[in-house]
Write a protein that holds these residues in place. Sequence first.
Motif, PDB file in Angstrom:
ATOM      1  N   THR A 212       0.826  -1.205   0.000  1.00 34.71           N
ATOM      2  CA  THR A 212       0.000   0.000   0.000  1.00 34.71           C
ATOM      3  C   THR A 212       0.860   1.255   0.000  1.00 34.71           C
ATOM      4  O   THR A 212       2.068   1.203   0.280  1.00 34.71           O
ATOM      5  N   ASP A 213       0.228   2.395  -0.294  1.00 41.21           N
ATOM      6  CA  ASP A 213       0.947   3.675  -0.277  1.00 41.21           C
ATOM      7  C   ASP A 213       1.515   3.958   1.107  1.00 41.21           C
ATOM      8  O   ASP A 213       2.647   4.432   1.250  1.00 41.21           O
ATOM      9  N   GLU A 214       0.716   3.664   2.136  1.00 40.76           N
ATOM     10  CA  GLU A 214       1.154   3.931   3.506  1.00 40.76           C
ATOM     11  C   GLU A 214       2.352   3.071   3.862  1.00 40.76           C
ATOM     12  O   GLU A 214       3.307   3.524   4.500  1.00 40.76           O
ATOM     13  N   GLU A 215       2.341   1.801   3.435  1.00 46.59           N
ATOM     14  CA  GLU A 215       3.460   0.899   3.710  1.00 46.59           C
ATOM     15  C   GLU A 215       4.712   1.349   2.971  1.00 46.59           C
ATOM     16  O   GLU A 215       5.819   1.300   3.512  1.00 46.59           O
TER      17      GLU A 215
ATOM     18  N   GLU B 128       5.518   4.402   2.130  1.00 47.50           N
ATOM     19  CA  GLU B 128       6.052   5.585   2.813  1.00 47.50           C
ATOM     20  C   GLU B 128       6.821   5.186   4.064  1.00 47.50           C
ATOM     21  O   GLU B 128       7.887   5.745   4.363  1.00 47.50           O
ATOM     22  N   ARG B 129       6.301   4.219   4.801  1.00 51.35           N
ATOM     23  CA  ARG B 129       6.991   3.760   6.011  1.00 51.35           C
ATOM     24  C   ARG B 129       8.337   3.107   5.668  1.00 51.35           C
ATOM     25  O   ARG B 129       9.324   3.311   6.366  1.00 51.35           O
ATOM     26  N   ILE B 130       8.354   2.361   4.581  1.00 45.11           N
ATOM     27  CA  ILE B 130       9.599   1.713   4.157  1.00 45.11           C
ATOM     28  C   ILE B 130      10.636   2.754   3.752  1.00 45.11           C
ATOM     29  O   ILE B 130      11.794   2.698   4.177  1.00 45.11           O
ATOM     30  N   LEU B 131      10.239   3.711   2.944  1.00 46.22           N
ATOM     31  CA  LEU B 131      11.164   4.751   2.499  1.00 46.22           C
ATOM     32  C   LEU B 131      11.649   5.585   3.686  1.00 46.22           C
ATOM     33  O   LEU B 131      12.779   6.087   3.683  1.00 46.22           O
ATOM     34  N   GLY B 132      10.805   5.692   4.693  1.00 44.97           N
ATOM     35  CA  GLY B 132      11.147   6.515   5.844  1.00 44.97           C
ATOM     36  C   GLY B 132      12.232   5.935   6.732  1.00 44.97           C
ATOM     37  O   GLY B 132      12.847   6.668   7.521  1.00 44.97           O
ATOM     38  N   VAL B 133      12.480   4.625   6.649  1.00 48.74           N
ATOM     39  CA  VAL B 133      13.495   4.013   7.521  1.00 48.74           C
ATOM     40  C   VAL B 133      14.833   3.807   6.808  1.00 48.74           C
ATOM     41  O   VAL B 133      15.778   3.297   7.403  1.00 48.74           O
TER      42      VAL B 133
ATOM     43  N   LYS C 249      12.071  -3.350   9.661  1.00 51.44           N
ATOM     44  CA  LYS C 249      12.514  -2.149  10.369  1.00 51.44           C
ATOM     45  C   LYS C 249      11.383  -1.142  10.509  1.00 51.44           C
ATOM     46  O   LYS C 249      11.315  -0.400  11.494  1.00 51.44           O
ATOM     47  N   ALA C 250      10.479  -1.136   9.517  1.00 54.18           N
ATOM     48  CA  ALA C 250       9.351  -0.206   9.554  1.00 54.18           C
ATOM     49  C   ALA C 250       8.175  -0.759  10.348  1.00 54.18           C
ATOM     50  O   ALA C 250       7.133  -0.102  10.451  1.00 54.18           O
ATOM     51  N   GLY C 251       8.334  -1.969  10.909  1.00 53.49           N
ATOM     52  CA  GLY C 251       7.265  -2.555  11.715  1.00 53.49           C
ATOM     53  C   GLY C 251       6.142  -3.142  10.897  1.00 53.49           C
ATOM     54  O   GLY C 251       5.014  -3.307  11.395  1.00 53.49           O
ATOM     55  N   ILE C 252       6.396  -3.492   9.648  1.00 52.35           N
ATOM     56  CA  ILE C 252       5.380  -4.084   8.780  1.00 52.35           C
ATOM     57  C   ILE C 252       5.471  -5.607   8.903  1.00 52.35           C
ATOM     58  O   ILE C 252       6.475  -6.206   8.543  1.00 52.35           O
ATOM     59  N   ARG C 253       4.428  -6.203   9.416  1.00 59.85           N
ATOM     60  CA  ARG C 253       4.434  -7.647   9.626  1.00 59.85           C
ATOM     61  C   ARG C 253       4.065  -8.354   8.332  1.00 59.85           C
ATOM     62  O   ARG C 253       3.146  -7.960   7.620  1.00 59.85           O
ATOM     63  N   ARG C 254       4.779  -9.423   8.033  1.00 64.72           N
ATOM     64  CA  ARG C 254       4.559 -10.180   6.804  1.00 64.72           C
ATOM     65  C   ARG C 254       4.017 -11.564   7.118  1.00 64.72           C
ATOM     66  O   ARG C 254       4.274 -12.129   8.180  1.00 64.72           O
TER      67      ARG C 254
END
Length: 416
Positions: free
Chosen positions: A221-224, A226-231, A341-346
Amino acid sequence: MEQNTVTINQLIAQILDEMRRIGYSETTIWRYYQPAMGQFRKYYVQTGQAAYSPEITDEYISLNKERYERGEVTYQSFKKTRYVGRRMNEFFLSGQFRYTSQKRGTSFMLSEGNERIVDQFLCSRSCGDKSRYDAGWTVRKYLQYMEKRGHASLSDVTHDEVREFILKTAASIKTSGLHNVLLYLKHFHIFLKDSGIPAPDCVELFSYKVYRGMPIQSYVTDEELERILGVIDTETETGKRNRAIILVGATTGLRAIDIIRMKLTDIDWRKGEIKLVQSKTGTTTHVPLMKETGEALKDYILNARPKGTGCGEVFLRVSAPKTEIQDTTCIGCMFRSYQEKAGIRRQPFDGKGFHGLRRRLAKKLLVSGSPLTTVSQILGHDDTDSARQYLSLNTDDLRECALDFSVIPLERGCLS
């Protein structure tokens, strides 16, 4: 490289020169490759052979396998000898010595003769690392099945035995997996026929149509994103490179294999586009270069990309050897590390790997009103059906795509 005219000493010298040219460290060369190749040289001297021969190399590998089975050497020692021997054969047959990392092992142990045929088959194919591994896995499974039935070679294998292998395999794997098995074995038998290696003519048997399922998968998703790019730490060379890779994937929809093979000359800065030949389809595609992606590419190329390597690929390894990235698995692992690192669970098969960036772009194009034909062109598909698997819509997406019925006059009717 001219075969049968190179001595073992000349071949080893050529391999070492090539390893240094592509950036292998002296530590790797002298601690890993040099001792193993020295053992092969010693065996050639003991057998009175001077000219390099894949058969003699395989013979020494076979002897080491017997030593391992008797408990005289460790499995790691045998594995190292086998790996280096195969790399020597690969260089002798193809004249190339690419940087590569060892793949996960296989449980399909074969005779050295069949292993040599597998190596020759894989050397003859032009494909990505994942496809090469999958093809090797399939052919080894097939050959081991025949070896267990008492066939040292395929020369006396019958069509009925091949059919039995297909039926047993079909009962244990998914339809999409069977499609790939038949495809790889079809190419394998074409290779055997072209090479004059005795085997049953099973090309038609492996040409049976098996249609892959088209599951609708999720996406990043767009939100995910952004979180990835942010770390990502863009102050480091690694961070600059990885941010550029992720943005290219997110804004162009290019596959990971095409991104790691993308050349500096593929970027047209004046037109603001990337033009390249897709590895999967062999077709030329043009994708727009978005401003943010272009800036990330410039930052990496000017400030982080290793200089003086002689490599034409855009994205190179950060550590030695600083050559092109060989394996798309590295891209997937890199992407997943940033997700963690961005806290996105897979979850397994959740569709949110690096390829999920491709589905993200397809979804955004669909929601924006782009026809499926346009989406297919951008993704580089030959037909629209191939693009359908990337289109995953949730309730909010459907609302965005829905028609506005307020402008359509309604009349109260009655049922007769």
